[in-house]
Design a protein around this motif. Structure first.
Motif, short mmCIF file in Angstrom:
data_model
loop_
_atom_site.label_atom_id
_atom_site.label_comp_id
_atom_site.label_asym_id
_atom_site.label_seq_id
_atom_site.Cartn_x
_atom_site.Cartn_y
_atom_site.Cartn_z
N PRO A 1 2.70 -7.09 -2.96
CA PRO A 1 1.68 -7.79 -3.75
C PRO A 1 0.26 -7.46 -3.31
O PRO A 1 -0.66 -7.40 -4.14
CB PRO A 1 2.01 -9.27 -3.50
N LEU A 2 0.05 -7.21 -2.01
CA LEU A 2 -1.29 -6.86 -1.53
C LEU A 2 -1.75 -5.53 -2.12
O LEU A 2 -2.91 -5.39 -2.55
CB LEU A 2 -1.29 -6.79 0.00
N VAL A 3 -0.85 -4.55 -2.16
CA VAL A 3 -1.17 -3.27 -2.78
C VAL A 3 -1.52 -3.47 -4.25
O VAL A 3 -2.48 -2.88 -4.77
CB VAL A 3 -0.01 -2.27 -2.63
N ALA A 4 -0.77 -4.33 -4.92
CA ALA A 4 -1.03 -4.61 -6.34
C ALA A 4 -2.43 -5.22 -6.52
O ALA A 4 -3.16 -4.85 -7.45
CB ALA A 4 0.04 -5.54 -6.90
N LEU A 5 -2.81 -6.15 -5.65
CA LEU A 5 -4.12 -6.78 -5.75
C LEU A 5 -5.25 -5.77 -5.52
O LEU A 5 -6.26 -5.78 -6.22
CB LEU A 5 -4.23 -7.93 -4.75
N VAL A 6 -5.07 -4.91 -4.51
CA VAL A 6 -6.09 -3.88 -4.25
C VAL A 6 -6.19 -2.94 -5.45
O VAL A 6 -7.30 -2.56 -5.87
CB VAL A 6 -5.75 -3.10 -2.97
N ALA A 7 -5.05 -2.56 -6.01
CA ALA A 7 -5.05 -1.67 -7.18
C ALA A 7 -5.77 -2.32 -8.36
O ALA A 7 -6.54 -1.66 -9.08
CB ALA A 7 -3.62 -1.31 -7.56
N ALA B 1 3.48 -1.24 -8.07
CA ALA B 1 3.68 -1.93 -6.78
C ALA B 1 4.50 -3.20 -6.95
O ALA B 1 5.36 -3.51 -6.11
CB ALA B 1 2.32 -2.25 -6.15
N VAL B 2 4.25 -3.93 -8.02
CA VAL B 2 5.05 -5.14 -8.29
C VAL B 2 6.49 -4.75 -8.60
O VAL B 2 7.44 -5.39 -8.12
CB VAL B 2 4.43 -5.94 -9.46
N LEU B 3 6.67 -3.70 -9.38
CA LEU B 3 8.03 -3.23 -9.70
C LEU B 3 8.79 -2.85 -8.44
O LEU B 3 9.96 -3.20 -8.27
CB LEU B 3 7.97 -2.03 -10.65
N MET C 1 5.81 6.20 -2.59
CA MET C 1 6.09 6.99 -3.80
C MET C 1 5.09 6.69 -4.91
O MET C 1 4.68 7.60 -5.64
CB MET C 1 7.51 6.70 -4.29
N VAL C 2 4.72 5.43 -5.07
CA VAL C 2 3.82 5.08 -6.19
C VAL C 2 2.35 5.23 -5.83
O VAL C 2 1.51 5.43 -6.72
CB VAL C 2 4.10 3.66 -6.72
N ILE C 3 2.01 5.16 -4.54
CA ILE C 3 0.61 5.29 -4.13
C ILE C 3 0.19 6.76 -4.05
O ILE C 3 -0.93 7.11 -4.45
CB ILE C 3 0.39 4.62 -2.76
N ALA C 4 1.06 7.63 -3.54
CA ALA C 4 0.69 9.02 -3.28
C ALA C 4 0.09 9.75 -4.49
O ALA C 4 -0.86 10.53 -4.32
CB ALA C 4 1.91 9.78 -2.74
N PRO C 5 0.58 9.54 -5.72
CA PRO C 5 -0.02 10.25 -6.85
C PRO C 5 -1.49 9.91 -7.10
O PRO C 5 -2.18 10.65 -7.81
CB PRO C 5 0.85 9.81 -8.04
N VAL D 1 -0.94 10.06 4.26
CA VAL D 1 -1.07 8.76 4.91
C VAL D 1 0.07 7.80 4.57
O VAL D 1 0.67 7.20 5.48
CB VAL D 1 -2.44 8.12 4.60
N PRO D 2 0.45 7.60 3.29
CA PRO D 2 1.55 6.67 3.01
C PRO D 2 2.85 7.08 3.68
O PRO D 2 3.64 6.23 4.12
CB PRO D 2 1.68 6.70 1.48
N TRP D 3 3.08 8.39 3.79
CA TRP D 3 4.33 8.86 4.40
C TRP D 3 4.29 8.74 5.91
O TRP D 3 5.33 8.54 6.55
CB TRP D 3 4.61 10.29 3.95
N ALA D 4 3.09 8.83 6.49
CA ALA D 4 2.96 8.57 7.91
C ALA D 4 3.30 7.11 8.21
O ALA D 4 3.92 6.79 9.23
CB ALA D 4 1.54 8.88 8.38
#
Length: 213
Positions: free
Chosen positions: A70-76, A88-90, A144-148, A157-160
């Motif tokens: 949910p935090l990623v969703a809010l930032v997005a 992110a919610v999915l 997976m959803v952030i990297a694109p 960074v997300p994979w690290a």
């Protein structure tokens, strides 16, 4: 306001298949509720590292708690990346549902039960279902959803973060290696599915992308 071009990549479909195959392979070994010798060796090598790592690894594991989705969703949303917010919610919802299905099939206990020499740190649980690692499922799906949406070296960074959380969960004695590897597989499948459902931005030059709608 113009919309960012969106596509659905064949690579995401392939990632779903690879993720499921990895999950099934790990589950096939883990479902007998024992820990094979090679897996035990890896666990002991990581879990037996110096105690000076406990503080940093205890902090690192919080990158995989449920609230991160949910935090990623809010930032997005704040950045007007609406498709990323939905993705992110999915990922968060699919993680909650999928891991419960896995728990019905694979009933392996935590290292505190399955590993005779386990060092359990930072209040990690010593009993209960261990396969798969929910922390790793979530961070992998989110990667997976952030990297694109990232460019250049930032895509690493997300994979690290995925690698760090997976390492931390084994080091802290919360999971065996196949628990985190199976979590990686499930996270890849979930993240790939979310990208197929929502779509990802077209690859572009270094100019800023317009907000999606």
């Amino acid at each position: 306001m113009s919309s960012a071009p969106i596509r659905r990549r064949g690579a995401d479909g392939a990632t779903v298949g690879v993720g499921i195959a990895l999950l099934v392979a790990c589950a096939g070994v883990a479902r007998n509720r024992t820990v094979p010798a090679p897996e035990r060796s890896v666990f002991e090598a990581v879990n037996g590292l110096p105690s000076a790592l406990e503080g940093p690894m205890h902090a690192a594991q919080f990158l995989g708690v449920l609230a991160v989705g949910p935090l990623v969703a809010l930032v997005a949303l704040g950045l007007r990346r609406y498709r990323l917010a939905v993705a992110a919610v999915l990922v968060t919802v699919m993680k909650l549902a999928a891991e419960r299905v896995v728990w019905q099939v694979v009933d392996r206990e935590r290292p505190g039960v399955t590993e005779p020499n386990a060092i359990v740190r930072a209040g990690s649980p010593t009993s209960g279902v261990s396969f798969v690692s929910g922390h790793v499922v979530l961070v992998t799906g989110l990667a997976m959803v952030i990297a694109p949406y990232l460019r250049g070296r930032w895509k690493v960074v997300p994979w690290a973060v995925v690698g760090l959380v997976a390492f931390a969960r084994v080091y802290l004695g919360a999971h065996n290696p196949l628990d985190v590897l199976g979590g990686l597989g499930l996270g890849l499948a979930i993240g790939g599915a979310a990208n197929l459902i929502v779509g990802v931005p077209e690859g572009r030059s270094r100019e800023p992308m317009p907000a999606d709608r």
